[in-house]
Design a protein around this motif. Sequence first.
Motif, PDB file in Angstrom:
ATOM      1  N   THR A   1      84.941  52.597  21.466  1.00  0.00           N
ATOM      2  CA  THR A   1      84.035  53.568  22.097  1.00  0.00           C
ATOM      3  C   THR A   1      82.621  53.433  21.526  1.00  0.00           C
ATOM      4  O   THR A   1      81.653  53.731  22.210  1.00  0.00           O
ATOM      5  CB  THR A   1      84.543  55.015  21.901  1.00  0.00           C
ATOM      6  N   ASN A   2      82.506  52.991  20.265  1.00  0.00           N
ATOM      7  CA  ASN A   2      81.157  52.811  19.718  1.00  0.00           C
ATOM      8  C   ASN A   2      80.398  51.758  20.518  1.00  0.00           C
ATOM      9  O   ASN A   2      79.228  51.934  20.856  1.00  0.00           O
ATOM     10  CB  ASN A   2      81.219  52.389  18.244  1.00  0.00           C
TER      11      ASN A   2
ATOM     12  N   GLY B   1      87.211  50.122  12.096  1.00  0.00           N
ATOM     13  CA  GLY B   1      87.066  51.014  10.961  1.00  0.00           C
ATOM     14  C   GLY B   1      85.800  50.666  10.192  1.00  0.00           C
ATOM     15  O   GLY B   1      85.079  49.727  10.536  1.00  0.00           O
ATOM     16  N   ARG B   2      85.549  51.425   9.141  1.00  0.00           N
ATOM     17  CA  ARG B   2      84.348  51.200   8.328  1.00  0.00           C
ATOM     18  C   ARG B   2      84.436  49.872   7.587  1.00  0.00           C
ATOM     19  O   ARG B   2      83.438  49.211   7.353  1.00  0.00           O
ATOM     20  CB  ARG B   2      84.214  52.362   7.322  1.00  0.00           C
ATOM     21  N   ILE B   3      85.651  49.497   7.208  1.00  0.00           N
ATOM     22  CA  ILE B   3      85.833  48.201   6.570  1.00  0.00           C
ATOM     23  C   ILE B   3      86.020  47.187   7.696  1.00  0.00           C
ATOM     24  O   ILE B   3      86.979  47.292   8.479  1.00  0.00           O
ATOM     25  CB  ILE B   3      87.057  48.215   5.632  1.00  0.00           C
TER      26      ILE B   3
ATOM     27  N   TRP C   1      91.126  49.928  13.499  1.00  0.00           N
ATOM     28  CA  TRP C   1      91.475  51.347  13.538  1.00  0.00           C
ATOM     29  C   TRP C   1      92.483  51.530  14.656  1.00  0.00           C
ATOM     30  O   TRP C   1      92.160  51.367  15.836  1.00  0.00           O
ATOM     31  CB  TRP C   1      90.214  52.179  13.785  1.00  0.00           C
TER      32      TRP C   1
ATOM     33  N   LEU D   1      86.283  59.004  19.885  1.00  0.00           N
ATOM     34  CA  LEU D   1      85.079  59.571  20.493  1.00  0.00           C
ATOM     35  C   LEU D   1      83.833  58.981  19.856  1.00  0.00           C
ATOM     36  O   LEU D   1      83.762  58.852  18.628  1.00  0.00           O
ATOM     37  CB  LEU D   1      85.093  61.090  20.243  1.00  0.00           C
TER      38      LEU D   1
ATOM     39  N   ASP E   1      85.757  60.002   4.701  1.00  0.00           N
ATOM     40  CA  ASP E   1      87.178  60.032   5.079  1.00  0.00           C
ATOM     41  C   ASP E   1      87.670  61.464   4.973  1.00  0.00           C
ATOM     42  O   ASP E   1      87.532  62.089   3.917  1.00  0.00           O
ATOM     43  CB  ASP E   1      88.020  59.181   4.117  1.00  0.00           C
TER      44      ASP E   1
ATOM     45  N   LYS F   1      95.103  60.181   5.379  1.00  0.00           N
ATOM     46  CA  LYS F   1      93.863  60.213   6.156  1.00  0.00           C
ATOM     47  C   LYS F   1      94.101  60.804   7.546  1.00  0.00           C
ATOM     48  O   LYS F   1      94.934  60.320   8.303  1.00  0.00           O
ATOM     49  CB  LYS F   1      93.316  58.788   6.265  1.00  0.00           C
TER      50      LYS F   1
ATOM     51  N   GLY G   1      88.437  59.513  10.462  1.00  0.00           N
ATOM     52  CA  GLY G   1      87.437  58.628   9.877  1.00  0.00           C
ATOM     53  C   GLY G   1      86.204  58.574  10.773  1.00  0.00           C
ATOM     54  O   GLY G   1      86.251  58.950  11.956  1.00  0.00           O
ATOM     55  N   VAL G   2      85.116  58.128  10.201  1.00  0.00           N
ATOM     56  CA  VAL G   2      83.820  58.114  10.893  1.00  0.00           C
ATOM     57  C   VAL G   2      83.173  56.746  10.748  1.00  0.00           C
ATOM     58  O   VAL G   2      83.181  56.165   9.653  1.00  0.00           O
ATOM     59  CB  VAL G   2      82.880  59.184  10.270  1.00  0.00           C
ATOM     60  N   LEU G   3      82.644  56.234  11.834  1.00  0.00           N
ATOM     61  CA  LEU G   3      81.891  54.974  11.791  1.00  0.00           C
ATOM     62  C   LEU G   3      80.571  55.183  12.531  1.00  0.00           C
ATOM     63  O   LEU G   3      80.561  55.348  13.753  1.00  0.00           O
ATOM     64  CB  LEU G   3      82.702  53.852  12.463  1.00  0.00           C
TER      65      LEU G   3
ATOM     66  N   GLY H   1      80.815  57.446  15.666  1.00  0.00           N
ATOM     67  CA  GLY H   1      82.186  57.253  16.132  1.00  0.00           C
ATOM     68  C   GLY H   1      83.137  58.073  15.271  1.00  0.00           C
ATOM     69  O   GLY H   1      83.092  58.009  14.043  1.00  0.00           O
ATOM     70  N   VAL H   2      83.988  58.842  15.942  1.00  0.00           N
ATOM     71  CA  VAL H   2      84.948  59.698  15.229  1.00  0.00           C
ATOM     72  C   VAL H   2      86.361  59.349  15.700  1.00  0.00           C
ATOM     73  O   VAL H   2      86.629  59.307  16.905  1.00  0.00           O
ATOM     74  CB  VAL H   2      84.672  61.194  15.519  1.00  0.00           C
ATOM     75  N   GLY H   3      87.232  59.073  14.749  1.00  0.00           N
ATOM     76  CA  GLY H   3      88.637  58.851  15.067  1.00  0.00           C
ATOM     77  C   GLY H   3      89.462  59.930  14.390  1.00  0.00           C
ATOM     78  O   GLY H   3      89.364  60.123  13.172  1.00  0.00           O
TER      79      GLY H   3
END
Length: 260
Positions: free
Chosen positions: A33-34, A56-58, A63, A72, A115, A122, A125-127, A139-141
């Motif tokens: 979605t990002n 994910g952030r890494i 994700w 989202l 996180d 968890k 998470g946010v990216l 980006g929110v998962g």
Amino acid sequence: MDTMSAPAPLTNDPATLLAEGWTVRVVPETASTNFAASRLPAWHALRARVQTGGRGRIPERRWVSDEGGLWLSAVVPCPGAARKWEILPLATGWALLGALREFGVPDLRLRWPNDLLVGRRKLAGVLVERFRPDTAVIGVGLNISNRPELAEPALAGATARLADLVPGGHDPDDLARIVLRALRRMHTIVLDRGFGVIADALNLGWQGSRRVELTLTGRAATFAGSFQGIDAQGRLRLVTERDGPQTFDASQVARLRELE
Ligand code: BTN
């Protein structure tokens, strides 16, 4: 009919204007979605029922984004100096922490930088990514009723989901509204008052020291120290026996692992 309190419906198509001032599009499936939101203007958001390439952030870690979670991405304006908005990942973590606590999630906490954990599991998470100079994509998962461990057995015991934490059915559209409202409020605070007020609130929650292990970006070696919250710019404050107090910004830290 009381039209003021009627919730705005979220439909597949066309885009729907929400009361919170966001225009949200819901699609059945997208890679990330990002990426899909990267071309949208500010105050637009995109939710997918499934992400086939959720990130994910890494960078090397995908994700897992099966049906049943909230995937989202929200586009916010970033006027002025780019530096002012470097704290968005942390500020988003703070905004989600408040919104999900208000929603009734027990024992929720934030692990730097963003996180959302219940105990050691968890939940979300946010990216945050900047595809254009004038906007950021947040980006929110959030795991709701999905089971990430079914797609990736290594995640067993490492994730939490809302369905196990708060009674009742949880509609991803309702949760999207809650998240978007929180993001809008957070954005207003950053714009009007700066990050200081959020940094103070985060540090209150991070009182006391916690032993952590850091892996710096591009390095294999890890080192341990005592996490002491953040400075006014959102940099992690760490005290190590060898080097004393140091600060690291989020781009310098590939991984933070809690040791206790
Ligand atoms: C992390 O904790 O590593 C960040 C996870 C971020 C996942 C969300 S889901 C919506 C958006 N689209 C993506 O591809 N990633 C973020």
